[in-house]
Design a protein around this motif. Sequence first.
Motif, PDB file in Angstrom:
ATOM      1  N   HIS A  82      15.269  48.854  83.532  1.00  0.00           N
ATOM      2  CA  HIS A  82      15.668  47.384  83.341  1.00  0.00           C
ATOM      3  C   HIS A  82      17.276  47.874  83.998  1.00  0.00           C
ATOM      4  CE1 HIS A  82      18.336  44.601  81.461  1.00  0.00           C
ATOM      5  NE2 HIS A  82      17.565  43.772  82.145  1.00  0.00           N
ATOM      6  N   LYS A  83      17.897  49.033  83.500  1.00  0.00           N
ATOM      7  CA  LYS A  83      19.266  49.403  83.898  1.00  0.00           C
ATOM      8  C   LYS A  83      19.198  49.465  85.401  1.00  0.00           C
ATOM      9  CE  LYS A  83      21.755  51.154  79.905  1.00  0.00           C
ATOM     10  NZ  LYS A  83      22.164  52.407  79.276  1.00  0.00           N
ATOM     11  N   ASP A  84      18.341  50.153  85.882  1.00  0.00           N
ATOM     12  CA  ASP A  84      18.176  50.485  87.246  1.00  0.00           C
ATOM     13  C   ASP A  84      17.741  49.350  88.183  1.00  0.00           C
ATOM     14  OD1 ASP A  84      19.260  53.066  86.695  1.00  0.00           O
ATOM     15  OD2 ASP A  84      17.231  53.981  86.996  1.00  0.00           O
ATOM     16  N   GLY A  85      17.555  48.296  87.658  1.00  0.00           N
ATOM     17  CA  GLY A  85      17.078  46.923  88.315  1.00  0.00           C
ATOM     18  C   GLY A  85      15.581  46.962  88.701  1.00  0.00           C
ATOM     19  N   PHE A 106      11.962  43.554  85.557  1.00  0.00           N
ATOM     20  CA  PHE A 106      12.571  42.230  85.768  1.00  0.00           C
ATOM     21  C   PHE A 106      12.342  41.702  84.394  1.00  0.00           C
ATOM     22  CE2 PHE A 106      11.451  37.664  86.281  1.00  0.00           C
ATOM     23  CZ  PHE A 106      12.542  37.220  86.621  1.00  0.00           C
ATOM     24  N   HIS A 107      13.577  41.134  83.770  1.00  0.00           N
ATOM     25  CA  HIS A 107      13.507  40.474  82.383  1.00  0.00           C
ATOM     26  C   HIS A 107      13.934  39.052  82.513  1.00  0.00           C
ATOM     27  CE1 HIS A 107      14.346  39.474  78.342  1.00  0.00           C
ATOM     28  NE2 HIS A 107      15.464  39.644  78.433  1.00  0.00           N
ATOM     29  N   THR A 108      13.033  38.067  82.231  1.00  0.00           N
ATOM     30  CA  THR A 108      13.291  36.646  82.373  1.00  0.00           C
ATOM     31  C   THR A 108      14.238  36.117  81.811  1.00  0.00           C
ATOM     32  OG1 THR A 108      11.409  36.025  81.037  1.00  0.00           O
ATOM     33  CG2 THR A 108      10.672  36.626  83.009  1.00  0.00           C
ATOM     34  N   ARG A 132       7.783  38.442  93.489  1.00  0.00           N
ATOM     35  CA  ARG A 132       8.931  38.863  93.370  1.00  0.00           C
ATOM     36  C   ARG A 132       8.929  40.252  92.386  1.00  0.00           C
ATOM     37  NH1 ARG A 132      11.128  34.999  89.266  1.00  0.00           N
ATOM     38  NH2 ARG A 132       9.180  33.685  89.406  1.00  0.00           N
ATOM     39  N   VAL A 133       7.976  40.724  92.251  1.00  0.00           N
ATOM     40  CA  VAL A 133       7.577  41.980  91.425  1.00  0.00           C
ATOM     41  C   VAL A 133       6.205  42.427  92.252  1.00  0.00           C
ATOM     42  CG1 VAL A 133       8.926  41.900  89.300  1.00  0.00           C
ATOM     43  CG2 VAL A 133       6.488  41.154  89.404  1.00  0.00           C
ATOM     44  N   HIS A 160      12.874  43.258  92.313  1.00  0.00           N
ATOM     45  CA  HIS A 160      12.355  43.906  91.298  1.00  0.00           C
ATOM     46  C   HIS A 160      11.167  44.590  91.471  1.00  0.00           C
ATOM     47  CE1 HIS A 160      15.950  42.548  89.050  1.00  0.00           C
ATOM     48  NE2 HIS A 160      15.804  41.278  89.508  1.00  0.00           N
ATOM     49  N   ALA A 161      10.544  45.378  90.560  1.00  0.00           N
ATOM     50  CA  ALA A 161       9.431  46.006  90.939  1.00  0.00           C
ATOM     51  C   ALA A 161       8.286  45.572  89.760  1.00  0.00           C
ATOM     52  CB  ALA A 161       9.623  47.574  90.947  1.00  0.00           C
TER      53      ALA A 161
END
Length: 458
Positions: free
Chosen positions: A233-236, A239-241, A258-259, A179-180
């Motif tokens: 979020h939909k496009d990845g 990052f939602h914990t 990780r981002v 994720h970004a």
Amino acid sequence: MGDDGRIVVEVLLADHPFEGFLDPVRRRAAEFGAAHPDYEVRISTYRYWAETGREDFIRILDRGRVPALVDVFFTETQHARDAVAATGGPLFTPVQRAVGGRREILGEPVVLDDFVDSARRYYSYDGELVSMPFSVSTGLLYANMTMLRAAGITEVPQDWDGLEAACRAVVQTDGGPPHAIAWAVDGWFFQGAVCQQGGLLADHANGRSGRAQKVDLASEELLAWATWWQRLHKDGLYFHTGAAQDWAGTFEAFIEGRVAFLCNSSVMAQSVVSAGAQAGIEVVADGLPRNGAVPYSGDVLGGDSLFLAAGLPPEVEDGALAFLQYLLNPEGAAAWHKSSGFIPVTHGSHRLLEAEGWFADKPHHLEAPKQLDASDGTPAATGALVGELANMHADLVQAMRDVLEQGADPARRFAQATDAAQQRLDDYNRRTVERHKAHWLEAAQLTPRTSDRGPGTT
């Protein structure tokens, strides 16, 4: 009076879950007592961020008796302004009114005119400073420049479109993160996004020209932010914990690589930069990205301020006011910034730090003051002054979780959040009016009317 005959100034402060957080304030209190032998500053604390912290704090206000100085989190500013003393009348008195134009109190130079503009505006009403800005913060964007350069990006994006493009480039890079970008699902970020775009959360100029009666959590500005967030979020890319207000989880995702981007408080600037360095990451702090399609208005502040209790004995009130000036004189405000990460809240403290070379050595601490200084000073940029703001934040958080986790339609879901927040505000305003009326009636019954007086009285 204390047992030793000294005048006691009781202070109630909000503690944070950081070891030794209030130690610098306790040292300042001891120094003040040494400089003013007739006075003793006694500090007690509460945990607003504990599980029942907010409810416990509201109960303190509702009792109608408080210490001389009370530290109030910014979301509770309206509640503190509305609080009623057990003896009737306001629980707190405006600091500026109590100072009364004096240039010094007990020999301590008054610093009321030295606060940075954004903080002074937030804690003022009708041009009068109501409470003393103490801990002031804003949101920042932290960027992993090591990761960005690998993706061919050399500068931190300034707007939503640029940030989205950078996010896509990062995740498409060989060895890029899954994720970004990450940030906590927290109502503060909603407020900030609406402020940036010149939008209002409440009527009467965000509650700045009169009591807020109506709220709108489904405004064009808020939905622009929510739908952009939903797309990330939909496009990845986002990052939602999976948890609400997960400041720690998003922090860890950034430090662990990780981002590539993290939105977090300016209070965390030193922690993010230091942790990044230990992980071999070059971190750059910058202002929060903006909606490039509309003019920029400003960014909301966070933190807390110090309220002065009404009805204090004159010697106690002067001691409390003098301690406030000492606590936030240039040396005091600069020391608080260094220890806590909150911005230097006065111009004098900023100049002092600049002269010391503090910002040259730690440029990440400059971004928050710079961002707040860019405000256009409108009620939109100043932020909402409204009852039940903390619960309004909770309504926004739950609505966004439904959008992210269940695919709820943003317009419909935030309209529902508006209904819930409006009902809560209506209840709050009704209770406030009823409480004030009760005290007015009680005061009227204690004051003899002319018709009740005997013959010949005036």
